[in-house]
Design a protein around this motif. Structure first.
Motif, short mmCIF file in Angstrom:
data_model
loop_
_atom_site.label_atom_id
_atom_site.label_comp_id
_atom_site.label_asym_id
_atom_site.label_seq_id
_atom_site.Cartn_x
_atom_site.Cartn_y
_atom_site.Cartn_z
N GLY A 5 5.95 35.01 6.12
CA GLY A 5 4.44 35.02 6.21
C GLY A 5 4.11 33.44 6.37
N TYR A 6 4.44 32.32 5.64
CA TYR A 6 4.36 30.65 6.05
C TYR A 6 5.10 30.85 7.62
CZ TYR A 6 5.45 26.29 5.58
OH TYR A 6 4.62 24.80 5.73
N ILE A 7 6.02 31.27 7.93
CA ILE A 7 6.68 31.48 9.17
C ILE A 7 5.81 31.67 10.48
CG2 ILE A 7 8.56 31.46 10.88
CD1 ILE A 7 10.55 31.51 7.93
N SER A 8 5.17 33.27 10.10
CA SER A 8 4.74 33.50 11.28
C SER A 8 3.61 32.73 11.55
CB SER A 8 4.44 34.00 10.78
OG SER A 8 5.74 35.92 10.63
N ILE A 9 2.55 31.94 10.05
CA ILE A 9 1.32 30.81 11.17
C ILE A 9 2.27 30.05 11.62
CG2 ILE A 9 -0.14 29.15 9.14
CD1 ILE A 9 0.20 31.86 7.40
N LEU A 10 3.16 29.25 10.51
CA LEU A 10 3.51 27.80 11.71
C LEU A 10 3.87 28.18 12.47
CD1 LEU A 10 5.23 25.11 11.07
CD2 LEU A 10 7.30 26.46 11.24
N LEU A 11 4.56 28.77 13.83
CA LEU A 11 5.00 29.88 14.65
C LEU A 11 3.90 30.09 15.77
CD1 LEU A 11 7.72 32.00 14.58
CD2 LEU A 11 8.05 30.07 15.54
N PHE A 12 2.60 30.56 15.03
CA PHE A 12 0.97 30.65 15.50
C PHE A 12 0.80 29.11 16.25
CE2 PHE A 12 -3.31 30.84 15.22
CZ PHE A 12 -3.85 32.18 15.69
N PHE A 13 1.07 27.91 14.85
CA PHE A 13 0.48 26.61 14.84
C PHE A 13 1.08 26.21 16.23
CE2 PHE A 13 -0.92 22.49 13.81
CZ PHE A 13 -2.22 22.55 13.60
N ILE A 14 2.29 26.36 16.90
CA ILE A 14 3.06 26.14 17.56
C ILE A 14 1.88 26.31 18.83
CG2 ILE A 14 5.49 25.91 18.57
CD1 ILE A 14 6.61 25.86 15.91
N HIS A 17 11.52 20.01 -0.45
CA HIS A 17 11.40 18.94 0.45
C HIS A 17 11.90 19.12 1.45
CE1 HIS A 17 9.79 17.66 -3.17
NE2 HIS A 17 10.59 17.06 -3.78
N PHE A 18 13.00 19.83 1.67
CA PHE A 18 13.59 19.46 3.26
C PHE A 18 13.64 20.83 3.64
CE2 PHE A 18 16.73 22.56 5.42
CZ PHE A 18 16.98 22.21 6.30
N ALA A 19 13.05 22.17 3.27
CA ALA A 19 12.21 22.95 3.95
C ALA A 19 10.94 22.78 4.52
CB ALA A 19 11.66 24.62 2.60
N TYR A 20 10.17 22.34 4.00
CA TYR A 20 9.06 21.85 4.17
C TYR A 20 8.96 20.26 5.33
CZ TYR A 20 6.54 25.27 1.13
OH TYR A 20 6.43 26.11 0.94
N PHE A 21 10.43 19.48 5.03
CA PHE A 21 9.92 18.36 5.94
C PHE A 21 10.38 18.93 7.75
CE2 PHE A 21 12.74 14.38 7.58
CZ PHE A 21 11.03 14.19 8.42
N ALA A 57 16.29 27.34 5.09
CA ALA A 57 15.34 26.78 4.57
C ALA A 57 14.37 27.63 3.48
CB ALA A 57 14.33 26.21 5.17
N GLY A 58 15.17 29.14 3.64
CA GLY A 58 14.13 29.29 2.07
C GLY A 58 12.72 29.83 2.03
N LEU A 59 12.04 29.84 3.66
CA LEU A 59 10.74 29.92 3.26
C LEU A 59 10.28 31.39 3.77
CD1 LEU A 59 9.83 27.37 5.66
CD2 LEU A 59 9.32 26.93 3.57
N SER A 60 8.59 31.22 3.07
CA SER A 60 8.32 33.23 3.69
C SER A 60 8.28 33.56 4.65
CB SER A 60 6.97 33.47 2.47
OG SER A 60 6.49 32.68 2.99
N LEU A 109 13.83 29.02 9.51
CA LEU A 109 13.16 28.85 7.95
C LEU A 109 13.41 30.03 7.03
CD1 LEU A 109 10.46 26.95 10.23
CD2 LEU A 109 11.70 25.76 9.47
N HIS A 110 13.73 30.72 7.34
CA HIS A 110 14.05 31.50 6.45
C HIS A 110 15.14 31.95 6.23
CE1 HIS A 110 14.73 35.80 4.08
NE2 HIS A 110 13.44 36.17 4.58
#
Length: 424
Positions: free
Chosen positions: A270-279, A332-336, A265-268, A261-262
């Motif tokens: 911080g965003y990816i850490s929160i996503l993994l935490f939520f998973i 759009h791809f990154a967040y999808f 997909a170019g995501l930050s 994702l980093h």
């Protein structure tokens, strides 16, 4: 109380009532949380390790899987020892030595140069895996002993829910603490919580005594009557292999979602850490809910088939969208695609308590720790192999090849799990 005491002392029979099973469940769950905090935290800090210590991707993959190799090598000996000596001494010894290994690794990680850090981290994490694997079969056997057959699916799912909780906390705190205080600090914190888990094990992990078993034979008798020789049972081995290889897609997400994702997909971070935490956090209610549901309906085989099929569909979808991503707007791809990873991660992490309960039921109580160790041996060889092989897949076939292989693995697991028609 002696460290080797596994039976319930007469003077404490009133204190360790049937309600004591909840303390046993809490201790087993907490021990798993402490250990998986490390397993989930190291991959989440992968970008920090790569940037701070100049570790190449191939070595990074080895670092993310080396704990799994240590667990795989030691899992079966720990399980056999648990069946022989009992849960309490094994948990205390395993958690204490894990804490010592983490303290030593943290110290050397703080003082070592960039040239030697890769070797030190690999060696240290390998030792952590060798000692930390003690929590898997031992806490599982204690829970199986204390809970009635109609409660075991829920109890084991609660225990298995501790695994994503540990991963979630590791995914959230390892990057944050590593950025602000250094990677070695996370290892010190991990060591302290392992000591705390060892203390709870000393206080609360007690095997039910023979008198209490005679009073409540339904707690243990059904599994005793079904005890088998697990090494010679094809049915046991099918479940062991299905459980083991189905962890590969989960480990792929756990270890390489940050890089995917980093970098892709170019995501930050911080965003990816929160996503993994939520998973991982979302996996907790799904595991507990699935345990309650299958206990009530008596349909563990159907549930395992359904979750495996759903996971195949989701990883196939991830493969397709990654393949066609060049035609999509990158924003759009990154967040999808991160949404697909979220749903895939929850699905592929929801079945563990049910799978282990089915395996324990098939094997019988006398072999519970051994069969759990058999499964975990395969599981953690997969944990070692998955992040080690993914860099090669990535180089040869890009991310499309990585996710396609994970979809195929889900399909294979589907056919290894027993058909629901045999459900009783």
């Amino acid at each position: 109380m002696s460290l080797n005491s596994n039976k319930l002392p007469d003077k404490n029979k009133n204190f360790f009532s049937d309600n004591h099973k909840w303390k046993v469940l809490f201790t087993g769950a907490f021990a798993n949380t402490c250990f998986t905090f490390v397993i989930g935290g190291v991959p989440a800090a992968s970008i920090i390790l790569r940037n701070d210590y100049h570790i190449p991707t191939s070595v990074l993959g080895l670092l993310m899987g080396i704990v799994g190799f240590g667990i795989a090598v030691s899992e079966l000996p720990w399980g056999i020892a648990t069946d022989r000596f009992g849960d309490r001494p094994i948990l205390i010894a395993g958690l204490s030595t894990t804490a010592i290994a983490l303290f030593i690794l943290a110290y050397f990680a703080r003082i070592s140069s960039h040239n030697s850090i890769s070797i030190i981290l690999c060696a240290g994490l390998l030792v952590v895996g060798l000692f930390g694997s003690s929590v898997n079969g031992s806490s599982g056997k204690a829970i199986i002993q204390w809970f009635k057959p109609q409660q075991r699916g829920l109890a084991m799912s609660v225990r298995q829910a501790a695994v994503p909780l540990g991963y979630a906390l590791g995914a959230l705190f390892y990057p944050y603490i590593s950025i602000h205080y250094g990677f070695s600090t996370t290892l010190f914190i991990s060591a302290f919580i392992c000591i705390l888990a060892a203390l709870f094990s000393y206080l609360w992990i007690i095997d039910p005594d023979s008198k209490s078993e005679r009073k409540t034979p339904d707690i243990t008798q059904s599994l005793k009557n079904k005890s088998t020789q697990p090494m010679k049972s094809l049915k046991v081995w099918r479940i062991v292999l299905a459980v083991g290889i189905l962890c590969a897609p989960q480990f792929a997400l756990m270890t390489f979602s940050m890089l995917f994702l980093h970098d892709f997909a170019g995501l930050s971070i911080g965003y990816i850490s929160i996503l993994l935490f939520f998973i991982q956090i979302s996996s907790i209610p799904t595991r507990i809910g699935s345990g309650f549901y299958t206990d009530k309906k008596g349909n563990r085989k159907f549930f395992l088939k359904a979750v495996t099929a759903l996971s195949f569909i989701l990883f196939a979808a991830l493969t397709v969208f990654t393949y066609f991503s060049y035609k999509l707007n990158i924003h759009h791809f990154a967040y999808f695609v991160s949404f697909i990873i979220l749903i895939s991660g929850i699905s592929i992490s929801s079945w563990h308590g049910i799978g282990y309960t089915e395996l324990a039921t098939v094997a019988g109580q006398k072999s519970v720790a051994t069969v759990l160790a058999m499964a975990n041996t395969v599981v953690f060889f997969i944990l070692f192999a998955t992040p080690t092989i993914i860099p090669w897949l990535l180089h040869q076939f890009s991310w499309v090849g990585v996710w396609a292989v994970m979809a195929v693995i889900c399909a294979i697991s589907y056919f290894l799990f027993e058909n629901p028609s045999s459900e009783k």
